[in-house]
Design a protein around this motif. Structure first.
Motif, short mmCIF file in Angstrom:
data_model
loop_
_atom_site.label_atom_id
_atom_site.label_comp_id
_atom_site.label_asym_id
_atom_site.label_seq_id
_atom_site.Cartn_x
_atom_site.Cartn_y
_atom_site.Cartn_z
N GLN A 1 0.83 -1.21 0.00
CA GLN A 1 0.00 0.00 0.00
C GLN A 1 0.87 1.26 0.00
OE1 GLN A 1 -2.48 -2.07 3.42
NE2 GLN A 1 -3.37 -0.07 2.98
N ARG A 2 1.89 1.28 0.83
CA ARG A 2 2.74 2.46 0.93
C ARG A 2 3.52 2.69 -0.36
NH1 ARG A 2 -0.73 3.53 4.36
NH2 ARG A 2 -0.31 3.15 6.57
N VAL A 3 3.94 1.61 -1.01
CA VAL A 3 4.64 1.75 -2.29
C VAL A 3 3.74 2.43 -3.32
CG1 VAL A 3 5.56 0.43 -4.25
CG2 VAL A 3 6.29 -0.11 -1.91
N ARG A 4 2.47 2.04 -3.35
CA ARG A 4 1.54 2.68 -4.30
C ARG A 4 1.39 4.17 -4.00
NH1 ARG A 4 -1.24 -2.34 -3.62
NH2 ARG A 4 -2.59 -1.46 -2.02
N GLU A 5 1.35 4.52 -2.72
CA GLU A 5 1.20 5.93 -2.35
C GLU A 5 2.45 6.73 -2.74
OE1 GLU A 5 -0.44 6.43 1.71
OE2 GLU A 5 -0.84 4.29 1.60
N PHE A 6 3.63 6.18 -2.50
CA PHE A 6 4.85 6.88 -2.90
C PHE A 6 4.96 6.97 -4.42
CE2 PHE A 6 6.56 6.54 1.42
CZ PHE A 6 7.28 7.71 1.50
N ARG A 7 4.50 5.94 -5.11
CA ARG A 7 4.55 6.01 -6.57
C ARG A 7 3.70 7.17 -7.08
NH1 ARG A 7 2.50 1.34 -7.89
NH2 ARG A 7 4.47 0.22 -7.71
N GLU A 8 2.56 7.40 -6.46
CA GLU A 8 1.72 8.53 -6.86
C GLU A 8 2.46 9.86 -6.67
OE1 GLU A 8 -1.82 8.37 -4.57
OE2 GLU A 8 -2.55 6.50 -5.47
N VAL A 9 3.18 9.99 -5.58
CA VAL A 9 3.93 11.22 -5.33
C VAL A 9 5.02 11.39 -6.38
CG1 VAL A 9 5.43 12.41 -3.70
CG2 VAL A 9 3.45 11.14 -2.86
N ILE A 10 5.77 10.34 -6.67
CA ILE A 10 6.86 10.42 -7.64
C ILE A 10 6.32 10.69 -9.03
CG2 ILE A 10 8.71 9.09 -8.75
CD1 ILE A 10 9.01 7.65 -5.99
N GLU A 11 5.24 10.03 -9.39
CA GLU A 11 4.64 10.28 -10.71
C GLU A 11 4.16 11.72 -10.83
OE1 GLU A 11 1.65 7.29 -10.96
OE2 GLU A 11 3.03 5.73 -11.67
N GLY A 12 3.66 12.29 -9.73
CA GLY A 12 3.27 13.69 -9.76
C GLY A 12 4.45 14.60 -10.02
N LEU A 13 5.61 14.30 -9.42
CA LEU A 13 6.80 15.08 -9.66
C LEU A 13 7.28 14.96 -11.10
CD1 LEU A 13 8.73 14.30 -6.36
CD2 LEU A 13 7.99 16.56 -7.12
N VAL A 14 7.22 13.74 -11.64
CA VAL A 14 7.62 13.52 -13.05
C VAL A 14 6.70 14.28 -13.98
CG1 VAL A 14 7.86 11.80 -14.86
CG2 VAL A 14 8.71 11.31 -12.56
N ASP A 15 5.39 14.24 -13.70
CA ASP A 15 4.44 14.98 -14.54
C ASP A 15 4.70 16.48 -14.47
OD1 ASP A 15 3.24 12.65 -15.30
OD2 ASP A 15 1.60 12.78 -13.84
N ASP A 16 5.00 16.99 -13.28
CA ASP A 16 5.31 18.42 -13.15
C ASP A 16 6.54 18.78 -13.99
OD1 ASP A 16 3.24 18.62 -11.41
OD2 ASP A 16 4.46 18.80 -9.59
#
Length: 375
Positions: free
Chosen positions: A358-373
């Motif tokens: 679960q935590r890995v999925r949440e961190f992936r969302e944060v990292i993907e947001g940074l990549v999209d930015d």
């Protein structure tokens, strides 16, 4: 392809902590991810001053088990920070040189250590500040405390995303800016899988503590008293974890009656110590620093189903589970001894324990947001 540079407070070794569980999960779930994990570097001048053999950092190398997608970098701290900013500039250059050698262009920067705050501005990389402890509130010498406060303030201002691990950090830092709460977790299946009793675990009733031994968390006086009380009951206090105590406190525990120090253990050996404990204990101090924590041991202790006795420290004091007993300092010794002598049967694992998946999925969302930015 996503590249991630992680500035860690701990080395990548076999004593796993939050960031290793998360990075391991990210790498195993995303074949397009590559990680440069920057470990704390040795300080040759400090080694000389303290009479030890000077060491150099191991430099850049590939970690086994991840198809070449996990690189480790151990820089060397050639100058003391007391001499000014040159020391930090040299450390930052070692990271940017490694990134150029890997031919990465603009990786995501993940910072655990606030002393590396200037990396966010100097590199221009999209930055995540992951707060696993509130080191601003830790007991440190004045100069170090000032640098930690300055680094924390800079990251709170400059980082593109801030992740915190505890409710208290979410409250305190959330007053300053938007933060995302991602608490700790546990690999429930691994902790529930029956393990043999470790050969160095005393063959008498034992109260077991697992975690890094450090004055910021551990109540050394209470541990000494607890060992004596258990010894009188033909039991023992067992401390399992890396020893980061001062020399005087390490000596006190090493020579205390009824206390045994087993040192750090590989992450895959830890479940055996927890499963075969008579009682699991948390003899922590109650401070502003410990109030900021989300103890990893809370989840690991709950997963093995053994009874738990804790001082009223954050995480445990709010846990509404039958196996957790909270005892203040005056009642702690008697409560631990009574629990050890009772030798209770295992409790059922709480159904809602969070997992690292679960935590890995949440961190992936944060990292993907940074990549999209960045795009």
């Amino acid at each position: 392809m996503t590249e991630l540079v992680v500035i860690s407070l701990e080395p990548w070794d076999d004593v796993w902590r939050r960031n290793q569980y998360v990075i391991d999960g990210l790498l195993r779930s995303d074949p397009g991810l590559r990680v440069l994990f920057v470990e704390p570097g040795p300080d040759p001048l400090y080694d000389l001053r303290t009479g030890r053999r000077p060491r150099r950092g191991a430099g850049l190398r590939v970690e086994d088990g991840y198809e070449g997608r996990l690189m480790l970098l151990t820089p060397t701290k050639w100058l003391p920070r007391a001499l000014g900013p040159a020391s930090d500039r040299m450390l930052r250059r070692s990271v940017t040189r490694a990134v150029k050698r890997l031919r990465w262009v603009q990786p995501v920067l993940w910072i655990n250590d606030p002393l590396w705050a200037a990396s966010a501005a100097s590199t221009g990389w999209p930055t995540l500040y992951d707060m696993t402890d509130d080191w601003v509130e830790a007991s440190r010498a004045g100069r170090i405390s000032s640098r930690l406060r300055g680094g924390d303030a800079a990251l709170m201002r400059d980082a593109d995303r801030v992740v915190v691990c505890s409710d208290e950090l979410a409250r305190s830092r959330g007053r300053l800016r938007e933060v995302r709460l991602i608490p700790n977790a546990v690999d429930v299946a691994r902790y529930r899988r029956p393990a043999a009793r470790p050969s160095d675990l005393p063959d008498i009733p034992v109260a077991v503590y697992v975690g890094t031994l450090h004055e910021d968390r551990l109540d050394v006086d209470l541990c000494v008293q607890c060992g004596q009380a258990l010894d009188d009951a033909n039991a023992m206090l067992v401390l399992v974890g890396p020893n980061a105590l001062s020399a005087s406190n390490a000596q006190r525990l090493a020579t205390a009656r009824g206390v045994v120090l087993l040192g750090g253990k590989p992450f895959d050996a830890v479940p055996g110590y927890l499963q075969h404990a008579t009682t699991l204990v948390v003899p922590h101090v109650i401070t502003t620093f410990t109030d900021s924590l989300d103890p990893l041991k809370l989840y690991e202790y709950l997963a093995v189903g053994r009874p738990i006795v804790s001082t009223p420290v954050a995480g445990f004091r709010d846990a509404s589970y039958a196996q957790v007993t909270i005892a203040d300092r005056t009642d702690f010794l008697g409560t631990v001894v009574a629990s050890v002598l009772a030798d209770e049967p295992p409790y059922d694992v709480p159904a809602a324990l969070p997992t690292w998946d679960q935590r890995v999925r949440e961190f992936r969302e944060v990292i993907e947001g940074l990549v999209d930015d960045r795009r």
